[in-house]
Each structure stands twice: as C-alpha cells, then as structure tokens.
Design an enzyme around this catalytic site. Sequence first.
Site, PDB file in Angstrom:
ATOM      1  N   ASP A 132      73.569  95.151  32.307  1.00 27.60           N
ATOM      2  CA  ASP A 132      74.422  94.071  32.811  1.00 27.60           C
ATOM      3  C   ASP A 132      73.811  92.722  32.453  1.00 27.60           C
ATOM      4  O   ASP A 132      72.649  92.454  32.760  1.00 27.60           O
ATOM      5  CB  ASP A 132      74.590  94.194  34.330  1.00 27.60           C
ATOM      6  N   HIS A 139      79.113  81.022  36.924  1.00 30.56           N
ATOM      7  CA  HIS A 139      78.581  81.890  37.977  1.00 30.56           C
ATOM      8  C   HIS A 139      77.079  81.659  38.125  1.00 30.56           C
ATOM      9  O   HIS A 139      76.579  81.500  39.246  1.00 30.56           O
ATOM     10  CB  HIS A 139      78.867  83.356  37.633  1.00 30.56           C
ATOM     11  N   ARG A 148      68.723  77.251  44.605  1.00 24.94           N
ATOM     12  CA  ARG A 148      67.886  76.154  44.100  1.00 24.94           C
ATOM     13  C   ARG A 148      68.791  74.949  43.811  1.00 24.94           C
ATOM     14  O   ARG A 148      69.154  74.699  42.657  1.00 24.94           O
ATOM     15  CB  ARG A 148      67.189  76.565  42.778  1.00 24.94           C
ATOM     16  N   GLU A 204      81.818  91.740  41.687  1.00 23.72           N
ATOM     17  CA  GLU A 204      81.605  90.802  40.578  1.00 23.72           C
ATOM     18  C   GLU A 204      82.623  91.121  39.498  1.00 23.72           C
ATOM     19  O   GLU A 204      82.706  92.253  39.012  1.00 23.72           O
ATOM     20  CB  GLU A 204      80.172  90.905  40.026  1.00 23.72           C
ATOM     21  N   GLU A 206      83.839  91.177  35.960  1.00 25.21           N
ATOM     22  CA  GLU A 206      83.173  91.156  34.650  1.00 25.21           C
ATOM     23  C   GLU A 206      84.019  91.875  33.607  1.00 25.21           C
ATOM     24  O   GLU A 206      84.879  92.685  33.929  1.00 25.21           O
ATOM     25  CB  GLU A 206      81.810  91.874  34.730  1.00 25.21           C
ATOM     26  N   ASP A 238      80.991  94.986  39.218  1.00 19.55           N
ATOM     27  CA  ASP A 238      79.582  95.214  39.538  1.00 19.55           C
ATOM     28  C   ASP A 238      79.395  94.957  41.036  1.00 19.55           C
ATOM     29  O   ASP A 238      78.956  93.891  41.449  1.00 19.55           O
ATOM     30  CB  ASP A 238      78.729  94.258  38.683  1.00 19.55           C
ATOM     31  N   ARG A 242      74.686  91.727  48.617  1.00 23.22           N
ATOM     32  CA  ARG A 242      74.003  90.424  48.521  1.00 23.22           C
ATOM     33  C   ARG A 242      72.783  90.317  49.426  1.00 23.22           C
ATOM     34  O   ARG A 242      71.802  89.656  49.067  1.00 23.22           O
ATOM     35  CB  ARG A 242      74.969  89.291  48.858  1.00 23.22           C
ATOM     36  N   GLN A 245      70.100  92.297  47.837  1.00 20.31           N
ATOM     37  CA  GLN A 245      69.694  91.583  46.617  1.00 20.31           C
ATOM     38  C   GLN A 245      68.738  90.432  46.932  1.00 20.31           C
ATOM     39  O   GLN A 245      67.722  90.246  46.269  1.00 20.31           O
ATOM     40  CB  GLN A 245      70.952  91.057  45.910  1.00 20.31           C
ATOM     41  N   LYS A 258      72.510  96.741  43.288  1.00 19.83           N
ATOM     42  CA  LYS A 258      73.534  96.840  42.244  1.00 19.83           C
ATOM     43  C   LYS A 258      73.772  98.270  41.771  1.00 19.83           C
ATOM     44  O   LYS A 258      74.738  98.523  41.066  1.00 19.83           O
ATOM     45  CB  LYS A 258      73.078  96.033  41.016  1.00 19.83           C
ATOM     46  N   THR A 262      79.294 101.153  40.175  1.00 20.89           N
ATOM     47  CA  THR A 262      79.960 100.198  39.300  1.00 20.89           C
ATOM     48  C   THR A 262      81.307 100.813  38.963  1.00 20.89           C
ATOM     49  O   THR A 262      81.377 102.016  38.705  1.00 20.89           O
ATOM     50  CB  THR A 262      79.149  99.981  38.003  1.00 20.89           C
ATOM     51  N   GLU A 379      80.468  83.268  45.765  1.00 23.54           N
ATOM     52  CA  GLU A 379      80.819  81.919  45.318  1.00 23.54           C
ATOM     53  C   GLU A 379      82.008  81.366  46.094  1.00 23.54           C
ATOM     54  O   GLU A 379      82.016  80.200  46.496  1.00 23.54           O
ATOM     55  CB  GLU A 379      81.157  81.944  43.827  1.00 23.54           C
TER      56      GLU A 379
HETATM   57 MN    MN Z   1      76.767  91.584  37.497  1.00 25.42          MN
END
Ligand code: MN
Length: 433
Positions: A132, A139, A148, A204, A206, A238, A242, A245, A258, A262, A379
């Site tokens: 991946d 993103h 950050r 996610e 993708e 995906d 969170r 993660q 993850k 999938t 997001e």
């Molecule tokens: Mn991904």
Amino acid sequence: MNMVLDESHDPRLTSWVETAQGHADFPIQNLPLGVFSPSGGAPRIGVAIGDMILDLKAAAEAGLLPEWAAMIAREPLLNSLLGQPAQRRIELRRTLSLLLSREEGRAQAEPLLHEAAMCEMRLPAAIGDYTDFYVGIRHAENIGRLFRPDNPLLPNYKYVPIGYHGRASSIRVSGAPVVRPKGQTKAPDATAPQFGPCRRLDYELELGVWIGAGNALGRSIPIGEAHRSVAGLCLLNDWSARDVQAWEYQPLGPFLSKNFQTTITPWIVTIEALAPYRVAQRPRPEGDPQPLPYLWDAADQAGGAFSIVLEAALSTEAMRKAGAAPFRLSRGTAQNMYWTVAQMVAHHASGGCNLNPADLLGTGTISGDDRSALGSLLEISRGGTEPVTLPTGETRCFLEDGDEVIFAARAEAEGRTSIGFGQCRGIVLPAEG
Ligand code: MN
C-alpha cells in the site's frame, strides 16, 4: 504507454446484450475481467457486460478465443492471464469486443452468459503480495496536519513514493463483511495501553493496481517501461483502525491497524480499457523538487494519470431500515495522486524486489482539495472532532457496527463512453465476543 485506441473503445459501439447500453459500469467499451461462480457452479473466469457475465471458460471450450487464451481461460484464477504481454490482452479484448457487438457472434455467445445477480464473485487471482502506497498528497497533508500542524509532510515525501508492505491473506472481494478488529490502544492521558475492540474504525478510498508481467529478482523496471507491468485497476478499501494505528505506527509504520482486512472490487478494469481516460500528471507545484531520474519519464508525465472520479458512501442500519439511500461522504478525482502508477511500480522494483503477476498495489487514500472530496472519516471528521450528520439524524466520526461503506468510481473523458468499476462494499460486524 498503453494508449492504443481502437474500435473496442469507439463510443458508438453497441452490444447485442441489451443491458450493456448506457450501463453505468459495464458498457461494451469496458470488458473487465473477474472470477465468478454461477449458482451452484465452480469458479471460472468471466467478463462483465451490462448485467451479464460471459463465461470465458465456456467461450474457450466453444473455440471462440485465440489459441493461446484457450488453456489460460480454463483456469479458475486470472494469474496466468494477467501475466501475459499487453499485446495478448489487447488481442483478447478485441476478440471479446467483436463477439459481444456483432450479431453474428450472438448465437454462439448468448448461451454462455450468466445473470450477474445470480452469480457469486470471487477474488480474481491468488494475490502473492500486497503493498500500500501513500501517493494521495492531500490525504498525506491532512493526516500529517493532524499530528504535526507545522510540518504536515515529512521531507522524504516529494522524493520517495512512500509505501509499506501489506497483508495479502486478508484481502476480500466486495460484499464480504469486516469484523471490527481488536487491538492495543492507548489514550493520550493513560499510562499504559489496553486491549479491546477498535473504537476508531475507518475506511480509506483507494485505487488498486493489478500487476501484470513483473520483473525478476535483482532486476529493476525502468520508469519508461513500468506501464507495461500494470494489467489493470480496481477499487480498494484499506480499512483502518485509527486508535490502534496511532499507538503502533512508530517507528515501522502500520501493522495490525491495517492488516485485519482489505476489500477490493471483484472486476479488474484492464489498463487497455482505461486508455481513453489517461491524462497528464498534474504538474508539480512551483518549488517542489524534480524527481530523481529513475522516477522521471516524459511520456509518463504526459499520460500517466487517470481521469477517474471516486465516490464513498455510507449506509447505517437505521438508514437501511428507513429505506434511505446511502449517504455520499465524498466525491473526488484520482488526479490527486502526487506519483503516477508507473512511478509506484518503478520505485517498488528499483531496489531489485521482484513484482509478480497478480501482485496488488494500493495507491493510498485519494483525497481532493475541498471538504467534499476527503477519502477517509479521519479527515472528514477532522480527527474525530467534527461529526458528520446523516439523513436519519445519526452522527458519525468513525464507523459503528452495522455501517456499510460503499465505493464506486467512473472513468470519464470528453466524447467517450464512461466506464465504471462496480461497487466495493463492506458491512462492519461487531468485534469477536
Ligand atoms: Mn491506505
């Protein structure tokens, strides 16, 4: 570049399969490959046309395919077919296009059709390896900003197509439920982590990239030839835990957050079918570094991106009970990829790692510039702080049990018939008791 346009792409071409005309996903200009089981039957290779599936095994047995394809089309997986040179896939595509468009082919081919609604779709190939990437720059910026605020992109991002090696064993086709994973999480103010069901389950949005002919171990794939190593595209979810993660990802990247599942669309939209929808890669913003030579090819920059519109929708249990349509969470273009598919492939092989037919690459979450085009709930809810309100009045920052996530996508170009990818769906089931 696989940009050969021929009569199989002609927008005026029609099929004697009536439902193919104006079909949102599978008009005759598409002809995606997949593996299906007719009700009660063994898995076999098929081609989607309108609401039907043409049985390629039966077509091979009826002598309707090129000689080289006759053996390969009888296999129950697409691995061998994906590994064929592009020229052969083009030949097969032309054969199928003629068979399904000309009235002369009808008498022979019509008995080989199955109603798609009566068939079960399977994984199209045995996936050896799954990687991946993280090429959706919006993103990467959005996620980076959550962690950050001053420095959303790490300094390597504009030099290296960032990726991680994923898990092939837990890839499933659309429709398979996803069990809420359990894992280690640690609240910011807690002194130690705890183990339990994920509380910040996300998706996610993708694209998936199916590798065709790959490379031998120790040999790289030059950027100018990387497009030849791509057999087709699909949609890929995906699923991401969170909270798991956030605790596990440093220093080696995602692991259990993850790898629990999938989900992909069962149909491989061939790279040949996508030729009309190739567009120039968006120019790098002023001041961005020039990629190193092994990642730079003028032809790839001129036609290595795709005009594909991606959508994600959510349907909760309460919405389904109320008969409400799925609620669209986002709509955006696949042109928000900082690196092209060819750059992903060339980079992956650049150190000598061998790619094999039917390996799968994910692009990474594809988000757009504005709030209507964000490819994950993390997001959309700004890190879980701004819930989405659904038509039932329910709110979501992350996925609840019973929620269904539905992806769809269409390749579009001026003067061309749009083609689609089929749906990528998955319902969240409660964590194992
Ligand atoms: Mn991904």
